[in-house]
Design an enzyme around this catalytic site. Structure first.
Site, PDB file in Angstrom:
ATOM      1  N   ASP A  91     -12.126  -0.561  -1.799  1.00 45.56           N
ATOM      2  CA  ASP A  91     -11.258  -0.553  -0.617  1.00 45.56           C
ATOM      3  C   ASP A  91     -11.835   0.374   0.449  1.00 45.56           C
ATOM      4  OD1 ASP A  91      -8.201  -1.072   0.329  1.00 45.56           O
ATOM      5  OD2 ASP A  91      -8.814   0.970   0.865  1.00 45.56           O
ATOM      6  N   TYR A  96     -12.280   4.552   8.344  1.00 43.05           N
ATOM      7  CA  TYR A  96     -12.834   5.564   7.421  1.00 43.05           C
ATOM      8  C   TYR A  96     -14.266   5.947   7.820  1.00 43.05           C
ATOM      9  CZ  TYR A  96      -9.037   3.902   4.326  1.00 43.05           C
ATOM     10  OH  TYR A  96      -7.823   3.520   3.804  1.00 43.05           O
ATOM     11  N   LYS A 121     -10.184  -3.136   6.585  1.00 47.92           N
ATOM     12  CA  LYS A 121      -8.957  -3.192   7.387  1.00 47.92           C
ATOM     13  C   LYS A 121      -9.260  -3.141   8.884  1.00 47.92           C
ATOM     14  CE  LYS A 121      -7.035  -0.406   3.672  1.00 47.92           C
ATOM     15  NZ  LYS A 121      -8.098   0.545   3.353  1.00 47.92           N
ATOM     16  N   HIS A 154      -4.372  -2.760   9.370  1.00 48.48           N
ATOM     17  CA  HIS A 154      -4.220  -1.408   8.814  1.00 48.48           C
ATOM     18  C   HIS A 154      -2.843  -0.808   9.099  1.00 48.48           C
ATOM     19  CE1 HIS A 154      -6.921   2.184   7.547  1.00 48.48           C
ATOM     20  NE2 HIS A 154      -5.687   2.383   7.147  1.00 48.48           N
TER      21      HIS A 154
HETATM   22  N1  LIG Z   1      -3.786   1.681   4.073  1.00 43.72           N
HETATM   23  C1  LIG Z   1      -3.679   2.955   4.373  1.00 43.72           C
HETATM   24  O1  LIG Z   1      -3.091   3.357   5.376  1.00 43.72           O
HETATM   25  C2  LIG Z   1      -4.289   3.952   3.432  1.00 43.72           C
HETATM   26  C3  LIG Z   1      -3.982   5.310   3.566  1.00 43.72           C
HETATM   27  C4  LIG Z   1      -4.544   6.209   2.658  1.00 43.72           C
HETATM   28  C5  LIG Z   1      -5.386   5.739   1.660  1.00 43.72           C
HETATM   29  N2  LIG Z   1      -5.703   4.418   1.557  1.00 43.72           N
HETATM   30  C6  LIG Z   1      -6.600   3.900   0.488  1.00 43.72           C
HETATM   31  O2  LIG Z   1      -6.071   4.341  -0.767  1.00 43.72           O
HETATM   32  C7  LIG Z   1      -7.076   5.059  -1.462  1.00 43.72           C
HETATM   33  C8  LIG Z   1      -6.479   6.115  -2.368  1.00 43.72           C
HETATM   34  O3  LIG Z   1      -5.775   7.080  -1.623  1.00 43.72           O
HETATM   35  P1  LIG Z   1      -6.344   8.537  -1.293  1.00 43.72           P
HETATM   36  O4  LIG Z   1      -7.809   8.512  -1.372  1.00 43.72           O
HETATM   37  O5  LIG Z   1      -5.739   8.981  -0.025  1.00 43.72           O
HETATM   38  O6  LIG Z   1      -5.711   9.472  -2.408  1.00 43.72           O
HETATM   39  P2  LIG Z   1      -5.553   9.461  -4.022  1.00 43.72           P
HETATM   40  O7  LIG Z   1      -6.391   8.389  -4.644  1.00 43.72           O
HETATM   41  O8  LIG Z   1      -4.092   9.498  -4.299  1.00 43.72           O
HETATM   42  O9  LIG Z   1      -6.131  10.895  -4.396  1.00 43.72           O
HETATM   43  C9  LIG Z   1      -7.472  11.240  -4.243  1.00 43.72           C
HETATM   44  C10 LIG Z   1      -7.628  12.680  -4.721  1.00 43.72           C
HETATM   45  O10 LIG Z   1      -7.358  12.751  -6.130  1.00 43.72           O
HETATM   46  C11 LIG Z   1      -8.420  13.439  -6.792  1.00 43.72           C
HETATM   47  N3  LIG Z   1      -8.595  12.802  -8.100  1.00 43.72           N
HETATM   48  C12 LIG Z   1      -8.976  11.532  -8.352  1.00 43.72           C
HETATM   49  N4  LIG Z   1      -8.965  11.287  -9.672  1.00 43.72           N
HETATM   50  C13 LIG Z   1      -8.572  12.435 -10.280  1.00 43.72           C
HETATM   51  C14 LIG Z   1      -8.375  12.794 -11.622  1.00 43.72           C
HETATM   52  N5  LIG Z   1      -8.567  11.915 -12.620  1.00 43.72           N
HETATM   53  N6  LIG Z   1      -7.975  14.067 -11.896  1.00 43.72           N
HETATM   54  C15 LIG Z   1      -7.755  14.970 -10.889  1.00 43.72           C
HETATM   55  N7  LIG Z   1      -7.953  14.683  -9.574  1.00 43.72           N
HETATM   56  C16 LIG Z   1      -8.347  13.411  -9.275  1.00 43.72           C
HETATM   57  C17 LIG Z   1      -9.629  13.254  -5.922  1.00 43.72           C
HETATM   58  O11 LIG Z   1     -10.477  14.367  -6.066  1.00 43.72           O
HETATM   59  P3  LIG Z   1     -11.962  14.246  -6.741  1.00 43.72           P
HETATM   60  O12 LIG Z   1     -12.830  13.559  -5.719  1.00 43.72           O
HETATM   61  O13 LIG Z   1     -12.303  15.659  -6.984  1.00 43.72           O
HETATM   62  O14 LIG Z   1     -11.816  13.455  -8.001  1.00 43.72           O
HETATM   63  C18 LIG Z   1      -9.006  13.241  -4.524  1.00 43.72           C
HETATM   64  O15 LIG Z   1      -8.879  14.548  -4.030  1.00 43.72           O
HETATM   65  C19 LIG Z   1      -7.934   5.628  -0.332  1.00 43.72           C
HETATM   66  O16 LIG Z   1      -9.151   6.153  -0.779  1.00 43.72           O
HETATM   67  C20 LIG Z   1      -8.022   4.440   0.591  1.00 43.72           C
HETATM   68  O17 LIG Z   1      -8.966   3.506   0.125  1.00 43.72           O
HETATM   69  C21 LIG Z   1      -5.146   3.515   2.433  1.00 43.72           C
END
Ligand SMILES: NC(=O)c1ccc[n+]([C@@H]2O[C@H](COP(=O)([O-])OP(=O)(O)OC[C@H]3O[C@@H](n4cnc5c(N)ncnc54)[C@H](OP(=O)(O)O)[C@@H]3O)[C@@H](O)[C@H]2O)c1
Length: 315
Positions: A91, A96, A121, A154
Site C-alpha cells: 500500500d 507518501y 491513492k 485518498h
Molecule cells: N488512507 C489513509 O489516509 C492512510 C493513513 C495512514 C496510513 N495509511 C496506510 O496504512 C498503513 C499503516 O498505518 P501506519 O503506518 O500509519 O501505522 P501502523 O501500521 O499502525 O504502525 C506503524 C508503527 O508500528 C511499529 N510496528 C510495526 N510492527 C510492530 C511490531 N510487531 N511491534 C512493535 N512495533 C511495531 C512501526 O515501527 P517499526 O518500523 O519500528 O517496526 C511503526 O512505528 C500506512 O503505512 C499506510 O500504508 C493510510
C-alpha cells in the site's frame, strides 16, 4: 535415482502433502472461517495469507504492507524485505512521496508483477476528472508498472465526482483492477453511491482497537464494500503496544500485542496493512494465522474502543 532414493523422495512428498493438508485442516476446521465481508480463500502463492474476494470478484490478500512514512533506501529495503517474507499486497500513495522507491523494490524483489497486489491513492491536489487521469499516469510511471490492482481516492476533498468518473474509465479500460475510497464516512459514501456507475470495492479507514468504527463496519458490510484498516496499531499511540488487556491476551496465546491486534482485524474480516521498517517486526506481523482469539478475548478488545480518532491532526 536408485530405489532407496525414490522411496525417500515419495515419503518426503507424502510428508509435505500431509503437512499442507493438516495446515489447511487446522485453518478451516479448528480456527474456523472468520466473519467476513466477502469470501476468504486460501491462496497457495501468498505463503498462507488468505484472500478476500472484493465485490467485483477480484481477490485481495487480507494482510498487506503499509509504507506511510517510509522513504528513500529504508523504504526500498523494507518493501523488498516484506515481499521476500511473503507479503503480496503493498500500500502506497502519491502523497507518501515514495512511489519511486516502492517501484524499485517491486523490480528488485524479482516477483512476478501478477502475483503482487499494488495499491496507490489519488491525492487531493489531483482531484477532478482531468487531474485524476494525470495523477494516475504519474503514479504508474513512478511505480514502473502498467496497471494498479487498487486505486483509492485518498480523501473526500475537491471534485470527488470528477475523480470517480476518471477512475471508473480507467477501471473499465483495465488499467486498474479495482477502485475504491479512503476516509469516507457513511454520508460521503452515500453521496458517491448516488452517482457512481461502479461501486467502490474498498473503503480504507482508520481502524484499530481504540477506534473500532463499529458503525462504518456495519454500513460497509451491508453494502458489500470491503473495509480496510489503516494504522492497525494506531502507530502505537496511546500505548497500544503495551496496553494491559492486549498484553494479557498476548501472553495467553504466546503472541505479541502486535499479533493480537492484527489477528483481531483478521477475525473481523478487515484487511490490515501494518507498516514496519524492521525485519523482525515484518516477520512477526505475518505470523498471525496459527492461533485464534476466543469470544472472551474479542469481548475484552471490544471494550478498548474509545470511539474516536487517534490522529486528530488529520481530521
Ligand atoms: N488512507 C489513509 O489516509 C492512510 C493513513 C495512514 C496510513 N495509511 C496506510 O496504512 C498503513 C499503516 O498505518 P501506519 O503506518 O500509519 O501505522 P501502523 O501500521 O499502525 O504502525 C506503524 C508503527 O508500528 C511499529 N510496528 C510495526 N510492527 C510492530 C511490531 N510487531 N511491534 C512493535 N512495533 C511495531 C512501526 O515501527 P517499526 O518500523 O519500528 O517496526 C511503526 O512505528 C500506512 O503505512 C499506510 O500504508 C493510510
Amino acid at each position: 535415482m536408485n530405489s532407496q532414493n525414490q522411496k525417500n523422495e515419495i515419503n518426503r512428498r507424502k510428508f509435505l502433502q500431509n503437512t499442507a493438508l493438516a495446515a489447511a485442516g487446522i485453518y478451516l476446521g479448528i480456527l474456523g472461517t472468520p466473519k467476513l465481508f466477502g469470501n476468504v480463500l486460501m491462496d497457495k502463492d501468498a505463503k498462507g495469507i488468505p484472500d478476500v474476494k472484493l465485490n467485483n470478484g477480484l481477490k485481495m490478500p487480507i494482510l498487506g504492507f503499509g509504507t506511510y512514512g517510509l522513504s528513500g533506501e529504508v523504504c526500498q529495503k523494507s518493501v523488498v524485505e516484506a515481499i521476500s517474507s511473503g507479503y503480496r499486497l503493498i500500500d502506497t500513495a502519491k502523497v507518501y512521496g515514495n512511489e519511486v522507491e516502492v517501484g524499485k523494490a517491486i523490480k528488485q524483489s524479482g516477483i512476478d508483477r501478477k502475483q503482487l497486489f499494488v495499491t496507490s491513492k489519488l491525492w487531493v491536489d489531483d482531484a477532478g476528472y482531468e487531474n485524476a487521469k494525470k495523477g494516475f499516469e504519474e503514479t504508474l510511471r513512478k511505480l514502473q508498472v502498467d496497471y494498479l490492482d487498487l486505486y483509492l481516492i485518498h480523501r473526500p476533498r475537491g471534485d470527488v465526482k470528477g475523480s470517480w468518473k476518471a477512475m471508473e474509465e480507467l477501471y473499465k479500460a483495465g488499467k486498474i483492477k479495482a477502485i475504491g475510497i479512503s476516509n469516507f464516512n457513511p454520508e460521503q459514501l452515500a453521496d458517491l453511491l448516488s452517482y457512481a456507475e461502479v461501486k467502490p470495492a474498498i473503503n480504507q479507514i482508520e481502524t484499530h482497537a481504540y477506534f473500532q468504527q463499529t458503525n462504518d463496519y456495519k454500513v460497509l458490510k451491508q453494502g458489500n464494500i470491503q473495509m480496510q484498516a489503516w494504522a492497525p496499531f494506531a502507530e502505537g499511540r496511546n500505548g497500544l503496544f503495551t496496553n494491559e488487556t492486549l498484553t494479557q491476551i498476548a501472553k495467553k496465546h504466546n503472541k505479541t500485542t502486535a499479533q493480537v491486534s492484527l489477528r483481531w482485524h483478521f477475525q473481523r474480516g478487515i484487511v490490515a496493512i501494518p507498516r514496519s521498517s524492521q525485519r523482525a517486526h515484518i516477520l512477526e506481523n505475518l505470523n498471525i494465522f496459527d492461533f485464534k482469539l476466543d469470544d472472551t478475548d474479542m469481548k475484552a478488545i471490544e471494550k478498548l474502543d474509545l470511539n474516536r480518532t487517534q490522529f486528530p491532526e488529520w481530521s
